[in-house]
Design a protein around this motif. Sequence first.
Motif, short mmCIF file in Angstrom:
data_model
loop_
_atom_site.label_atom_id
_atom_site.label_comp_id
_atom_site.label_asym_id
_atom_site.label_seq_id
_atom_site.Cartn_x
_atom_site.Cartn_y
_atom_site.Cartn_z
N PHE A 52 0.84 -1.20 0.00
CA PHE A 52 0.00 0.00 0.00
C PHE A 52 0.88 1.25 0.00
N HIS A 53 1.86 1.29 0.89
CA HIS A 53 2.74 2.46 0.95
C HIS A 53 3.44 2.69 -0.38
N GLU A 88 -3.90 12.74 -1.00
CA GLU A 88 -5.26 12.28 -0.75
C GLU A 88 -5.78 11.45 -1.93
N ALA A 89 -5.62 11.99 -3.13
CA ALA A 89 -6.13 11.29 -4.32
C ALA A 89 -5.38 9.98 -4.54
N MET A 126 -7.53 -0.83 3.41
CA MET A 126 -6.30 -0.05 3.46
C MET A 126 -6.22 0.73 4.77
N GLY A 159 -6.59 2.58 -2.49
CA GLY A 159 -7.58 1.85 -1.70
C GLY A 159 -8.71 1.32 -2.56
N ALA A 160 -9.25 2.18 -3.42
CA ALA A 160 -10.36 1.77 -4.27
C ALA A 160 -9.94 0.64 -5.20
N GLN A 194 -4.11 8.04 -2.23
CA GLN A 194 -4.62 7.06 -1.26
C GLN A 194 -5.99 6.55 -1.67
N LEU A 195 -6.82 7.46 -2.15
CA LEU A 195 -8.14 7.06 -2.62
C LEU A 195 -8.02 6.02 -3.74
N SER A 248 -7.65 -1.62 -4.72
CA SER A 248 -7.45 -2.90 -4.03
C SER A 248 -8.80 -3.55 -3.70
N ALA A 258 -14.94 -0.17 -4.10
CA ALA A 258 -14.04 0.88 -3.63
C ALA A 258 -14.12 1.01 -2.11
N VAL A 299 -7.36 19.59 -5.91
CA VAL A 299 -6.95 18.20 -5.66
C VAL A 299 -5.65 18.13 -4.86
N ASN A 300 -5.68 17.34 -3.80
CA ASN A 300 -4.50 17.05 -2.99
C ASN A 300 -3.91 15.73 -3.48
N ILE A 309 0.91 3.95 -3.00
CA ILE A 309 0.51 5.33 -2.71
C ILE A 309 1.63 6.29 -3.11
#
Lengths: 222, 222
Positions: A118-119, A146-147, B161, A153-154, A149-150, A156, B154, A142-143, A122
């Motif tokens: 994950f790390h 943040e994006a 995560m 995660g989505a 990580q989104l 996976s 998602a 947009v950060n 990201i």
Amino acid sequence: MAQQARAIQTRQSILLAAATVFDERGYGSATISEILTRAGVTKGALYFHFSSKEELALGVMEAQLEVGVLPPQLTKLQELVDQGLVLAHRLRHEPLVRASVGLAMAQGGGELDRGLPFHSWIARLETLLTEAKQQGEVLSHVNPAEAAQLLAGAFSGIQEMSQVLCEREDLEQRISMLLRYVLPSIALPAVLAMLEITETRAERLLATVKEPDAPEAGSEEG
Amino acid sequence: MAQQARAIQTRQSILLAAATVFDERGYGSATISEILTRAGVTKGALYFHFSSKEELALGVMEAQLEVGVLPPQLTKLQELVDQGLVLAHRLRHEPLVRASVGLAMAQGGGELDRGLPFHSWIARLETLLTEAKQQGEVLSHVNPAEAAQLLAGAFSGIQEMSQVLCEREDLEQRISMLLRYVLPSIALPAVLAMLEITETRAERLLATVKEPDAPEAGSEEG
């Protein structure tokens, strides 16, 4: 050189055997001796490359990150799209990548650092999004962290759902869909209109890339 | 009635014990006798409610779907948002819900139908999206089935995560973010502007809802 190629090949066979055994049994129940049998290598050869079951698992988990170098694109967001589509394609076609993701998602392997992939993902996506932002491809609110990580995660979860529901048969389609729903909240409209987010793109891209660390053909006899 | 309340309470204690043991050991390694000890009930009581470890697991998996009735909202999309935010909140605060999702995500429990909660969530979200579409809340190109699958997948990955990276400490924040990035591709702008997608909404909502099947206070002595 031939020796080095052979060592790389042995390492890959061991990882593939470990991946298969982890995939079938789960990390907790897998044993080194079963991996040895599956790989058809000696105990010495295995321990030369990996000192423990955990190290084997880390080697397997890293496999999902080794894409080789994908061709550079006009926009950084296309490169981000390509990372997603190519991982989806590899998940469907490469047992080692499948086991790599499976290990990261598996519960009950408490002693493993499942955060590692994950790390890494990201970080990779954040770099691409930061570059995309510097090039003016990204909406101003947009950060990138943040994006990133989104998306990680989505992705996976969607691959996991696709595995549970249909053995990942529709994975490339589902990942294209994720990107088509999320990217309008990330990309400038003019950039969005330039992106290719198709299910068939990954296969074409991968045909242009050499396998990372693949031994040269014929190097085994040398 | 008192007897029925006690039966419901016993069932809940058994599910919670099973959930805890599945969570700690994984489904494969969990044993009924350990669940018995943890629940502090007799073998007879357990088998009265659940005939096998698999049935226990199915009971645990269903727990994530039992939200009770959330208050109806002005838009169906707000109700969809509420489902997501409330599940995120319950995942953080209810061990039974946590184990429920853990079981569905776990690899290596080959004999379990891990698709069950995915199918149920997809159906629930698809119903809400279809109603939202009928009420004119949704952009015309959106396919409710497709969007429901995207959101379910998602969500599951983002919660996974968040668990791996920080024990779900930031889950409500991450799920709000998912909804804020995806809903602009689903909702009409005017509807989007009416939605409340905040990290604190779930707690307020749940305070207005009675626990499903919760025994009345004091009913135990009756």
